[in-house]
Structures are given as C-alpha cells and as structure tokens.
Design an enzyme around this catalytic site. Sequence first.
Site, short mmCIF file in Angstrom:
data_model
loop_
_atom_site.label_atom_id
_atom_site.label_comp_id
_atom_site.label_asym_id
_atom_site.label_seq_id
_atom_site.Cartn_x
_atom_site.Cartn_y
_atom_site.Cartn_z
CG HIS A 119 64.98 44.78 -36.62
ND1 HIS A 119 64.87 43.47 -36.20
CD2 HIS A 119 64.03 44.95 -37.58
CE1 HIS A 119 63.89 42.88 -36.87
NE2 HIS A 119 63.37 43.76 -37.70
CG ASP A 161 57.85 42.74 -36.99
OD1 ASP A 161 57.42 43.83 -37.38
OD2 ASP A 161 58.66 42.06 -37.64
CG HIS A 163 61.42 40.67 -39.65
ND1 HIS A 163 60.43 41.50 -40.12
CD2 HIS A 163 61.99 40.08 -40.73
CE1 HIS A 163 60.40 41.42 -41.45
NE2 HIS A 163 61.33 40.57 -41.84
CG ASP A 250 56.38 42.20 -40.43
OD1 ASP A 250 55.87 41.77 -39.37
OD2 ASP A 250 57.49 42.76 -40.48
ZN LIG Z 1 59.12 42.96 -39.30
#
Ligand SMILES: [Zn+2]
Length: 348
Positions: A119, A161, A163, A250
């Site tokens: 991120h 992931d 995200h 996740d």
């Molecule tokens: Zn994540």
Amino acid sequence: MIGIIYDNAYLEHKPPRSHIENPSRIMTIIKSISGTVTMEKPINDVNEWLLKVHDEDYVRRIDEACDMGYVFIDADTYVSPGTCKAARLAVGAVLKGVDKVLSGEWGTAYAVVRPPGHHVGRSGRALMAPTQGFCIFNNVVVGAVYALEHGFNKVVILDVDVHHGNGTQEIFYEDPRVLYVSLHQDPLTIYPGTGFIDDVGEGEGEGFNVNVPLPPFTADDAYMNALDRVVWPIIEEFRPQLILVSLGFDAHMLDSIANLRLSLNTYAYVFRRLRNMIGKVRGVVFVLEGGYNSDTLSRGSRLLIDIMSNRDVEIDEGVTQTEPRIMARVNSVIKDVINTQRNYWHLA
Ligand SMILES: [Zn+2]
C-alpha cells in the site's frame, strides 16, 4: 529448491495497543514451517535500494517516527522503536530472495516478512488512499527494482492480497518492464478504494497494469475462473523472467478483515500454476503481505512450501462455490476486464 527468508527483527515492529497486524502473525508461520525448509537471513544494507523507490523525505520521516517511540503515522499504521530495522530487513528479505533466484540456487523464495508493503507509494500514502494500511516500505517494489537492475527486464508482480496494491500500481504505472496484476475485493467495498478495471497504466506503461476487482462473497470457483480467463493468459503472453507475488492470505474466507470466500484450494491452485512456470521463468519470489487469521497463515504457508517442493498435499477444506447472484457479477467483471485488456493482450 525453495527457501525462506526471515529475521527475528520482524517481531520488534510492535503495535502500541492491540492491533490486527502484530508479531503473532509471523510467529505462527515460522512455528509451523521451521525445520521443514532452508532458512536464510535478509540482506542487511538496503538503503541504496530503498532510495531508488521511496523519497528521501519519506524515509527520513519514518526514521524520525521510529526515534519517537510508539506512534501512529495515520489512523491504521503504527511505528515502534524496532520498526525501522524490521522494515529495512523486510525489504532485505525480498532482495535476498531475488539474489537466490538470480543465482539459480533457488527456484522459489518465500520472504516471511512484516511490516507489509504493497500500500505504500513513493512518499507514503498512494493514489489518495486514506492511510498506508499497515505498510512502511514497499518491499515487493524494491525487489522488482533490484531485479531490473540485475539483468531482468520483464518482471511480473502478481498480487493476490484481498486489497488492491495501490502503492505498487502507483510506482510502476508508467513502467512497461513490470506487469502488475492484482485480484482484489471491489474497491467500492473495501480499503484502499483503488484498483478499478480502467487503470491500465499510462505512457510507456499503458497495458501493463491489470486490475480484477471482485465483488464481496466471491468464492473459489469464480476466482479461479478469473485466473484462467485473464491472469494466466496475460502473464504467459508477457513472458516474464521473474515473478514476484504479493502474497496476502486475507482473501481466505476465515479472514475477518475482508469478505471474499476463498478456501486454501485457490491458494494451492495459484502455487501449482506458478510452480509449473518455473523453467520458463527463472523463479518465483513470494512476499508476505496481509492475512490475519493465524490458522490460515500457518496452513497456507505450509501448503506453499509443500507444493513448491513438489510434495503431495491434502487440503482439508472443500472448494467454495459462489452464489449465482454473485457469480453473475463476477462474470460481468471478467467480461469488462477482457474487453479492456484486449487492447493489449490476446484474450479469448
Ligand atoms: Zn490485505
């Protein structure tokens, strides 16, 4: 041959209060795989490489935060006195993994690291995201830059992931040498709110950014279909020399941070497909990103090592099925991705 890269310093990145991203995540992984696989230490001195990716001001800001003790640098992301060493060694683990693959010593490396990284952009928050999402330095990006400067010129970053890796997308958006492919939960329903189908890269990098945003409750069958119809064909056509994987656990159904419904069968499928590419690619470097269920982290990591070592595995979870209503939405996403990416790739 597979090896892992790990350092106890990762345990010294500690939250000031109870936090989902904490040292136990990685302790549980190491406990479950130690003794089953070769373990190496990360490269120590990474500053030169760090500064090829992150602004000097940003790195200084992080170093100053570490000197201050336990602080939150945004609503999600903390820094502790041990963070600066841990975060540098997290980068160093990826560099070591790339070295091992480059030298031909290992076909697969698994950097069991924290804090995570995908991120973070050049100077912190990326693409207008509200926070850095627990990340300090973009480990996988520094690894890709390191590979580019060590003779590779076609690198894939596959991000599984849950995200979107907004930092990774931001940094390589105009770079055709790095193909970024991310499958993630629909950004309208989850942090960081980025990762739409139309983000295809810019300038020379146009066509080298692929986002597959999946609706909440997407399960194994639909996710694997997205891999088969979009992800593998594009990666194969790109013909990478090296594959880096932003490995978040996740997206698993037991993870409470998000809403996809994957079982370990999807992870096993990804690992097998990547294993079968070794030979055509020099190697695969897995880099731990998110994943907050300890059982999934440990079983998933064991699965990774078994599959990449060509051992038989049994997965004690059934393949999850996507409800028809959600499946229809996934199919329409896949169709949109294909229509968009067809401008750059041969997709059926
Ligand atoms: Zn994540």
